[in-house]
Design an enzyme around this catalytic site. Structure first.
Site, mmCIF file in Angstrom:
data_model
loop_
_atom_site.group_PDB
_atom_site.id
_atom_site.type_symbol
_atom_site.label_atom_id
_atom_site.label_comp_id
_atom_site.label_asym_id
_atom_site.label_seq_id
_atom_site.Cartn_x
_atom_site.Cartn_y
_atom_site.Cartn_z
ATOM 1 N N GLU A 294 7.505 0.304 6.122
ATOM 2 C CA GLU A 294 5.618 -0.716 6.676
ATOM 3 C C GLU A 294 5.197 0.003 5.092
ATOM 4 O O GLU A 294 4.588 0.760 5.352
ATOM 5 C CB GLU A 294 5.899 -0.030 7.937
ATOM 6 C CG GLU A 294 6.985 -0.394 8.945
ATOM 7 C CD GLU A 294 6.764 0.835 10.091
ATOM 8 O OE1 GLU A 294 6.656 -0.112 11.586
ATOM 9 O OE2 GLU A 294 6.122 2.048 9.283
ATOM 10 N N PRO A 295 5.508 -0.546 4.120
ATOM 11 C CA PRO A 295 4.181 0.334 3.094
ATOM 12 C C PRO A 295 2.853 -0.205 3.506
ATOM 13 O O PRO A 295 2.414 -1.836 3.795
ATOM 14 C CB PRO A 295 4.585 -0.289 1.647
ATOM 15 C CG PRO A 295 5.788 -1.481 2.117
ATOM 16 C CD PRO A 295 6.378 -1.554 3.508
ATOM 17 N N ARG A 297 -0.599 1.326 1.649
ATOM 18 C CA ARG A 297 -1.089 2.472 0.601
ATOM 19 C C ARG A 297 -0.749 1.267 -0.738
ATOM 20 O O ARG A 297 -1.374 0.694 -1.615
ATOM 21 C CB ARG A 297 -1.216 3.714 0.429
ATOM 22 C CG ARG A 297 -2.247 4.129 -0.738
ATOM 23 C CD ARG A 297 -1.827 5.473 -0.925
ATOM 24 N NE ARG A 297 -1.390 6.458 -0.145
ATOM 25 C CZ ARG A 297 -2.306 7.183 0.833
ATOM 26 N NH1 ARG A 297 -3.415 7.247 0.128
ATOM 27 N NH2 ARG A 297 -2.273 7.921 2.084
ATOM 28 N N TYR A 338 -9.763 14.815 3.258
ATOM 29 C CA TYR A 338 -8.800 14.651 2.210
ATOM 30 C C TYR A 338 -8.842 15.327 0.780
ATOM 31 O O TYR A 338 -7.320 15.784 -0.082
ATOM 32 C CB TYR A 338 -7.549 13.549 1.775
ATOM 33 C CG TYR A 338 -7.173 12.679 2.729
ATOM 34 C CD1 TYR A 338 -6.666 13.292 4.609
ATOM 35 C CD2 TYR A 338 -7.625 11.174 2.731
ATOM 36 C CE1 TYR A 338 -7.017 12.455 5.415
ATOM 37 C CE2 TYR A 338 -7.202 10.612 3.573
ATOM 38 C CZ TYR A 338 -6.696 11.045 4.823
ATOM 39 O OH TYR A 338 -6.770 10.378 6.559
ATOM 40 N N CYS A 365 -26.782 11.602 5.013
ATOM 41 C CA CYS A 365 -27.345 13.116 4.509
ATOM 42 C C CYS A 365 -26.427 14.416 4.957
ATOM 43 O O CYS A 365 -26.600 14.598 6.199
ATOM 44 C CB CYS A 365 -28.791 12.910 6.173
ATOM 45 S SG CYS A 365 -29.682 11.710 5.889
ATOM 46 N N GLU A 366 -26.025 14.651 4.566
ATOM 47 C CA GLU A 366 -24.811 16.770 4.011
ATOM 48 C C GLU A 366 -24.418 16.698 2.735
ATOM 49 O O GLU A 366 -24.205 15.294 2.200
ATOM 50 C CB GLU A 366 -24.183 15.583 5.558
ATOM 51 C CG GLU A 366 -22.558 15.191 5.799
ATOM 52 C CD GLU A 366 -22.061 15.102 6.738
ATOM 53 O OE1 GLU A 366 -22.167 14.738 7.437
ATOM 54 O OE2 GLU A 366 -20.283 15.987 6.498
ATOM 55 N N TYR A 394 -7.017 2.256 3.043
ATOM 56 C CA TYR A 394 -7.736 3.319 3.430
ATOM 57 C C TYR A 394 -9.278 3.701 2.701
ATOM 58 O O TYR A 394 -9.754 4.952 3.386
ATOM 59 C CB TYR A 394 -7.035 5.101 3.497
ATOM 60 C CG TYR A 394 -5.674 4.740 4.396
ATOM 61 C CD1 TYR A 394 -5.735 4.075 5.127
ATOM 62 C CD2 TYR A 394 -4.678 4.436 3.553
ATOM 63 C CE1 TYR A 394 -3.699 4.183 5.592
ATOM 64 C CE2 TYR A 394 -3.372 4.456 3.716
ATOM 65 C CZ TYR A 394 -3.376 3.942 4.829
ATOM 66 O OH TYR A 394 -1.638 3.649 4.892
HETATM 67 N N1 LLP Z 1 4.140 3.329 8.568
HETATM 68 C C1 LLP Z 1 3.729 3.872 9.786
HETATM 69 C C2 LLP Z 1 3.883 4.380 11.351
HETATM 70 C C3 LLP Z 1 2.508 5.235 9.449
HETATM 71 O O1 LLP Z 1 2.108 5.210 10.677
HETATM 72 C C4 LLP Z 1 2.349 4.402 7.989
HETATM 73 C C5 LLP Z 1 0.608 5.426 8.133
HETATM 74 C C6 LLP Z 1 2.214 3.727 7.364
HETATM 75 C C7 LLP Z 1 3.742 3.081 7.757
HETATM 76 C C8 LLP Z 1 1.711 3.582 5.988
HETATM 77 O O2 LLP Z 1 2.110 4.752 5.169
HETATM 78 P P1 LLP Z 1 1.228 3.939 4.018
HETATM 79 O O3 LLP Z 1 2.573 3.234 3.288
HETATM 80 O O4 LLP Z 1 0.254 3.377 3.753
HETATM 81 O O5 LLP Z 1 1.211 5.342 2.908
HETATM 82 N N2 LLP Z 1 -5.814 7.570 5.967
HETATM 83 C C9 LLP Z 1 -4.626 9.176 5.131
HETATM 84 C C10 LLP Z 1 -3.645 7.625 5.487
HETATM 85 C C11 LLP Z 1 -2.679 8.209 6.345
HETATM 86 C C12 LLP Z 1 -1.324 7.590 6.901
HETATM 87 C C13 LLP Z 1 -1.731 6.686 8.531
HETATM 88 N N3 LLP Z 1 0.244 6.080 8.372
HETATM 89 C C14 LLP Z 1 -5.302 8.373 3.518
HETATM 90 O O6 LLP Z 1 -6.560 7.463 3.286
HETATM 91 O O7 LLP Z 1 -5.059 8.921 2.476
#
Ligand code: LLP
Length: 441
Positions: A294-295, A297, A338, A365-366, A394
């Site tokens: 499940e990629p 990002r 982050y 405004c911060e 994101y």
């Molecule tokens: N599968 C599950 C169960 C997840 O919780 C996530 C991300 C993914 C797949 C996808 O992961 P990725 O391939 O995108 O790394 N908002 C944060 C990232 C939070 C990720 C949450 N879960 C940021 O902006 O860095």
């Protein structure tokens, strides 16, 4: 082989004859004239280069089930691209389920994730025919069984487990370590399996699911994750006498935000995972399972940029030089959340020497609304356009209407053509859900 997640800039990025940045054959200064700023831009070629890379890198493993983690960036157009690419969708809310369905997505190719899915969300998932539910906890097992009974359906599930693997990423985006809000602890798996076997007749347990974190640069954690899952499948087989046939390794592959980031390629992660599956299936005497990934990002981050216009500036006496842009923490929450860092170019003078240290502030405004602190850029003036790279994941998906600022427009570019995939919000939309109680009229 290199993959686009290892670049800062989209694959079609170039400087054109007029000396401006061009992506997907579109001059960003012209897009700014046409659509106004800020805007998010997504390069279709970069997205498809990543989906193709995932398919190619895993082609030697015949039982793949590729899913795109919609939380990274979801619109109906993105769902269409994923459908064309043969990807499924990992969904984590009713809103995401609804968007997928509205886009015409084959719902049997979706998976529903989340640590606190509501009764109504589970109902929607069952009604819409979501393919698999990743069950996160005991409460959910009972809710889902009830829903499935009411619809007289058997729902295929994975058990989300916490594998106890720590990866080196920001604390907020680590998920697989033991003290995590997600999933069943390894010691709780047997009770869950027993409940499904003895009580939850409308649930069909197909396999195990884990996700160890996001923005991961190491291979070893994936190798270890596979091993932990195989070990559990073997244990379950010995104790309960059946073999689970599906494993979901989650997402997490990192991307390059700045020159300091060195993410691995899709091919490296694929080799690691496939080797680990081979090795562990032999070691534990388990048939090679269907493998879900499940990629999120890594599929969309590099395709996306955000373009802002420079407005006011301030030189703090003996201190920083600030330039403010027309967006900020509402279109990119990642910096304040982050401490994320980005690479920035000036769209209308990308080749000028970056000889000044400046701080790019947002318009909110911060004081914490800073988009890039102490970065090197050429001399700036009001009206210059800044391109923030790697904002495709994101960015929009975590955007807000803070200060009642409208969300930017999102464009998809390809071969010199730009299409709106999310229109700029209007003031009418911003206020349409507001109600004034009679006593205040
Ligand atoms: N599968 C599950 C169960 C997840 O919780 C996530 C991300 C993914 C797949 C996808 O992961 P990725 O391939 O995108 O790394 N908002 C944060 C990232 C939070 C990720 C949450 N879960 C940021 O902006 O860095």
């Amino acid at each position: 082989m290199q993959t686009a997640n290892q670049n800062i800039r989209p694959v079609t990025h170039r400087i054109n004859e007029e000396g401006n940045i061009e992506i997907g054959g579109c001059d960003l200064t012209k897009l700014a004239d046409e659509y106004g700023t800020p805007f998010y831009l997504f390069d279709e070629a970069t997205i498809r280069s990543m989906t193709s890379a995932y398919k190619d890198a895993f082609k030697s493993y015949p039982k793949m089930n590729m899913m795109f983690a919609s939380k990274a960036f979801m619109t109906k157009a993105i769902c269409r691209i994923m459908a064309q690419e043969g990807f499924g969708l990992d969904l984590c809310s009713a809103g995401e389920i609804y968007t997928a369905k509205e886009s015409g997505f084959d719902m049997s190719k979706t998976l529903f994730n989340g640590n606190n899915k509501s009764f109504d969300e589970l109902k929607m998932a069952v009604e819409y025919g979501v393919g698999t539910v990743s069950a996160d906890n005991f409460f959910e097992l009972s809710l889902l069984d009830n829903v499935a009974k009411a619809y007289n359906k058997k729902v295929e599930i994975l058990l989300r487990i916490t594998p106890g693997i720590e990866c080196h990423t920001h604390e907020y985006i680590q998920t697989g370590h033991l003290d995590s809000k997600f999933g069943f602890d390894l010691t709780q798996i047997d009770s869950a399996v027993e409940l499904i076997r003895d009580e939850y007749q409308n649930l069909e347990l197909k396999g195990l699911h884990a996700h160890i974190g996001s923005q991961i640069f190491e291979k070893q954690v994936y190798f270890d994750e596979v091993e932990v899952i195989f070990k559990e499948i073997r244990r379950i087989k010995d104790k309960f006498g059946f073999e689970l046939s599906e494993i979901n390794l989650g997402g997490g592959l990192g991307v390059k935000y700045t020159e300091e980031d060195n993410p691995i390629s899709v091919y490296e992660i694929a080799e690691t995972i496939i080797n680990s599956v081979e090795e562990n299936s032999k070691k534990y005497g388990i048939e090679k399972p269907i493998l879900f990934l499940e990629p999120g990002r890594s599929i969309v981050a590099t395709s996306g940029v955000t373009v802002y216009t420079v407005g006011s500036s301030k030189q703090v006496p003996n201190g920083r030089k600030y330039f403010a842009v027309d967006g900020g923490m509402s279109d990119n929450a990642r910096v304040s959340l982050y401490q994320a860092k980005y690479t920035v170019d000036v769209v209308n003078k990308p080749e000028e020497e970056k000889n000044q240290t400046v701080t790019i502030a947002g318009r909110f405004c911060e004081s914490g609304d800073i988009l890039a602190k102490d970065i090197k850029l050429p001399e700036l003036e009001a009206g210059d356009l800044l391109c923030f790279y790697t904002t495709g994941a994101y960015g929009y998906s975590m955007s807000s209407n803070y200060n009642r600022v409208l969300k930017p427009i999102s464009l998809l570019v390809k071969d010199g053509k730009s299409d709106i995939i999310i229109d700029r919000q209007t003031f009418e939309q911003l206020t349409e859900a507001d109600k004034i109680p009679d006593r205040l009229k």
